[in-house]
Motif scaffolding. Structure first.
Motif, PDB file in Angstrom:
ATOM      1  N   ILE A  61      -1.333  -0.905  -4.409  1.00 20.68           N
ATOM      2  CA  ILE A  61      -2.547  -0.172  -4.068  1.00 20.68           C
ATOM      3  C   ILE A  61      -2.097   1.240  -3.705  1.00 20.68           C
ATOM      4  N   GLN A  62      -2.330   2.195  -4.618  1.00 17.70           N
ATOM      5  CA  GLN A  62      -1.804   3.540  -4.441  1.00 17.70           C
ATOM      6  C   GLN A  62      -2.916   4.524  -4.067  1.00 17.70           C
ATOM      7  N   CYS A  63      -2.678   5.295  -3.023  1.00 12.13           N
ATOM      8  CA  CYS A  63      -3.650   6.264  -2.543  1.00 12.13           C
ATOM      9  C   CYS A  63      -3.011   7.659  -2.530  1.00 12.13           C
ATOM     10  N   GLN A  64      -3.813   8.665  -2.809  1.00  3.72           N
ATOM     11  CA  GLN A  64      -3.287  10.025  -2.885  1.00  3.72           C
ATOM     12  C   GLN A  64      -3.813  10.875  -1.737  1.00  3.72           C
ATOM     13  N   LEU A  77      -4.617   8.303   6.160  1.00  6.45           N
ATOM     14  CA  LEU A  77      -4.456   7.159   5.257  1.00  6.45           C
ATOM     15  C   LEU A  77      -3.786   5.991   5.973  1.00  6.45           C
ATOM     16  N   ALA A 107       0.875   5.660   0.263  1.00  2.28           N
ATOM     17  CA  ALA A 107       0.221   6.953   0.496  1.00  2.28           C
ATOM     18  C   ALA A 107       1.147   8.017  -0.080  1.00  2.28           C
ATOM     19  N   LEU A 131       0.847  -1.194   0.000  1.00  5.91           N
ATOM     20  CA  LEU A 131       0.000   0.000   0.000  1.00  5.91           C
ATOM     21  C   LEU A 131       0.881   1.242   0.000  1.00  5.91           C
ATOM     22  N   GLN A 174      -6.118  -2.754   6.394  1.00  2.28           N
ATOM     23  CA  GLN A 174      -6.176  -3.343   5.056  1.00  2.28           C
ATOM     24  C   GLN A 174      -5.252  -4.555   4.923  1.00  2.28           C
ATOM     25  N   SER A 198      -6.020   3.935   8.142  1.00  5.85           N
ATOM     26  CA  SER A 198      -6.854   3.021   7.353  1.00  5.85           C
ATOM     27  C   SER A 198      -6.029   1.868   6.788  1.00  5.85           C
ATOM     28  N   PHE A 199      -4.779   2.155   6.451  1.00  6.18           N
ATOM     29  CA  PHE A 199      -3.911   1.113   5.891  1.00  6.18           C
ATOM     30  C   PHE A 199      -3.783  -0.070   6.832  1.00  6.18           C
ATOM     31  N   ASN A 245      -5.229  14.035   0.026  1.00  6.09           N
ATOM     32  CA  ASN A 245      -6.138  15.089  -0.432  1.00  6.09           C
ATOM     33  C   ASN A 245      -6.422  16.022   0.740  1.00  6.09           C
TER      34      ASN A 245
END
Length: 582
Positions: A379-382, A394, A367, A365, A401, A397-398, A384
């Motif tokens: 699994i890439q998250c940005q 983030l 961030a 994962l 996961q 939440s990771f 915001n």
């Protein structure tokens, strides 16, 4: 050969298309397919078209014609009769034609449709990019490489200088009306100015030039007495041909339209993205617009996904450094930090590390702020910030996961650092970045953020500092004898360098500056029990550096010296990018 409508070939398989053209029989198609299957079973893959050519059934031109037909494109045997109108010359520059290896044929201004011929079937892959660059719809035919190259030379070669963007070009009334710097410009006028053929041509030329010259950034900068355009190549900014100040608003608006930003908003910063395909390679451009007292400043970061190195063996690590890094990232848990200033290649190093760990058994994962490259399997998250989605949120939440490895774009505050450490303590490998001058300084930086020393010693596995230095251009590389002053910049004397050879670039057509490309310098501080004890005792950075060097750490300056001796970079580059060792 049968003359048939290309619509009868569109969407058909290659063998069927060749049969419809009367070039091969059905039996010959079946025989070629069986041959292809036999080769595949023996581990030798071969395209069906190559099998037809090797068997002497078709020529390369006939094969191209059939493939073009399957894609719905006509094949033109000759381009010698092509003539261009003034309107086409206003729309398509010589540089655009040469870059995309295409010949404009006809232009319908009412429907904004440009008919072109491209060099070979592979050129059909550029249609979307050409349409986006020229802001029009494209219909394409295929011709041979020789025909296209010859037509481009005939149509643009003698007049290329006349097609270059310059101050004498004619612009529409909308462009002239949009030349003011205030906020009272009519929105419709601004939109029409941004769509003016000359403005489209100007912005396209800037983008094409930057991509061809391997620029990482394009800067459009408004000042009181001018509008400056610069591009960053191998970490250094170079000024491009200037643009008249009166065109600034129209050029910026054109970029904003390409990036799908709001051209009416001129008082707040905006961020967007432009997706292109150049030379059949995907190129993303991250666009940042910043309002200033003299207009909007734009920076376009060129993200060439085809050039990003996702292999640890190819990012510049020496054999011993590569072995150390592989040992470090193979640990089941802990925190690994890559440090260095902005633009020093930290993200590339982290992506390379993740790529080597990316397999079906591992959950990864990330961030990031922002996500620069889309990597399959991650699994890439940005981040915001507008939605208050921070690194810390983030990461929380990771942990729900079920990850094995977590990448944090940057540790900016205590909250993020604490959650990273918590993730490490619960059995995860955490990779992240910091902004410090060298590896030992990262310890002090984390302690200054408020991280407890006992938590740091329990989780930190290694710190990798890095810098990028320009490589000497191999095409104009020469040996030279450095002066006493140059050697003193390295903290050495000429007598210390007996027998050493030095190199530099003279500057040539391929590089201009004597440099071409960059390589990384690394400083790897791997933690052990003695270093952890020093951290618990709040030892100074100089003590940590000294003890790390005793354990085999090569400093950034020492890594740079090796690159100088190997003839890969110059004294100036190493002095500019590294600090003198204590």
């Amino acid at each position: 050969m049968n003359q048939i409508d290309v619509s009868q070939l569109k969407g058909r398989r290659l063998g069927r298309a060749l049969n419809k053209l009367g070039l091969v029989s059905k039996a010959q198609v079946e025989e070629a397919v069986l041959r292809q299957l036999e080769l595949a079973k023996s581990g030798s893959k071969k395209r069906l078209g190559d099998i037809f050519i090797e068997s002497g059934l078709v020529s390369e031109t006939q094969l191209e014609r059939a493939i073009a037909g399957t894609k719905g494109a006509d094949y033109l045997d000759s381009l010698e009769e092509v003539k261009l109108t003034d309107e086409i010359y206003q729309l398509v520059t010589a540089q655009t034609a040469r870059s995309f290896r295409m010949v404009p044929l006809t232009w319908d201004p009412s429907a904004r449709v440009l008919a072109i011929a491209v060099a070979g079937v592979k050129g059909l892959g550029e249609i979307n990019s050409i349409g986006q660059m020229l802001s029009c719809r494209i219909t394409a035919s295929v011709s041979s490489d020789a025909q296209v190259d010859g037509a481009v030379k005939r149509l643009f070669g003698a007049t290329s200088s006349g097609q270059a963007i310059n101050a004498e070009m004619t612009y529409s009334d909308a462009v002239t009306a949009s030349s003011g710097r205030g906020e009272s410009i009519d929105l419709d006028t601004l939109a029409r100015a941004a769509s003016d053929n000359s403005i489209v041509q100007l912005v396209n030329m800037m983008v094409l030039t930057a991509i061809q010259e391997r620029a990482s950034d394009i800067h459009l900068e408004p000042f009181e007495d001018g509008f400056r355009v610069r591009q960053r190549i191998d970490g250094v900014l170079y000024e491009m041909k200037g643009i008249d100040t009166s065109l600034a608003s129209a050029c910026v608006s054109r970029v904003k339209i390409m990036a799908k930003l709001n051209i009416a908003e001129r008082r707040l910063p905006q961020d967007g993205r432009i997706e292109l395909t150049f030379a059949q390679k995907p190129v993303d451009m991250r666009v940042s617009v910043l309002p200033t007292i003299y207009g909007e400043s734009v920076v376009m970061r060129v993200l060439d996904r085809s050039n990003v190195q996702l292999d640890l063996a190819n990012i510049g690590l020496r054999d011993d450094e590569l072995a150390r890094v592989q040992r470090i990232i193979s640990k089941p848990n802990g925190v690994v930090i890559v440090t260095g200033p902005t633009g020093s290649g930290k993200t590339t190093t982290l992506y390379a590390a993740l790529s080597s760990l990316n397999d079906i058994e591992t959950k990864l994962l990330t961030a990031e702020d922002p996500v620069e490259y889309d990597i399959a399997g991650l699994i890439q998250c940005q981040v915001n910030l507008d939605q208050e989605l921070t690194f810390a949120k983030l990461l929380r939440s990771f942990l729900r996961q079920d990850p094995d490895i977590v990448l944090i774009g940057e540790i900016r505050d205590l909250e993020t650092a604490q959650i990273a450490i918590q993730a490490s303590l619960t059995g995860h490998l955490v990779l992240s970045t910091l902004h410090t001058n060298d590896a030992p300084s990262s310890i002090l930086r984390l302690l200054d953020l408020g991280v407890e020393s006992f938590l740091l010693t329990a989780t930190l596995e290694a710190v990798i500092a890095q810098r990028l230095v320009r490589r000497i251009c191999p095409h104009c590389k020469i040996e030279f004898e450095p002066s006493e002053a140059e050697v003193m910049e390295l903290g050495l004397r000429l007598s210390d360098l007996a027998g050493r050879k030095f190199a530099k670039g003279r500057g040539c057509d391929r590089c201009s500056s004597g440099y071409r490309g960059r390589r990384a310098l690394f400083e790897i501080m791997a933690m052990d029990d003695e270093l952890r004890e020093l951290v618990m005792q709040q030892a100074s950075t100089s003590v940590l550096r000294h003890e790390s060097r005793k354990r085999g750490m090569r400093t950034l300056r020492e890594s740079g010296m090796l690159s100088i001796y190997e003839g890969q970079t110059t004294i100036d580059e190493v002095v500019r990018e590294t600090l003198e060792d204590d």
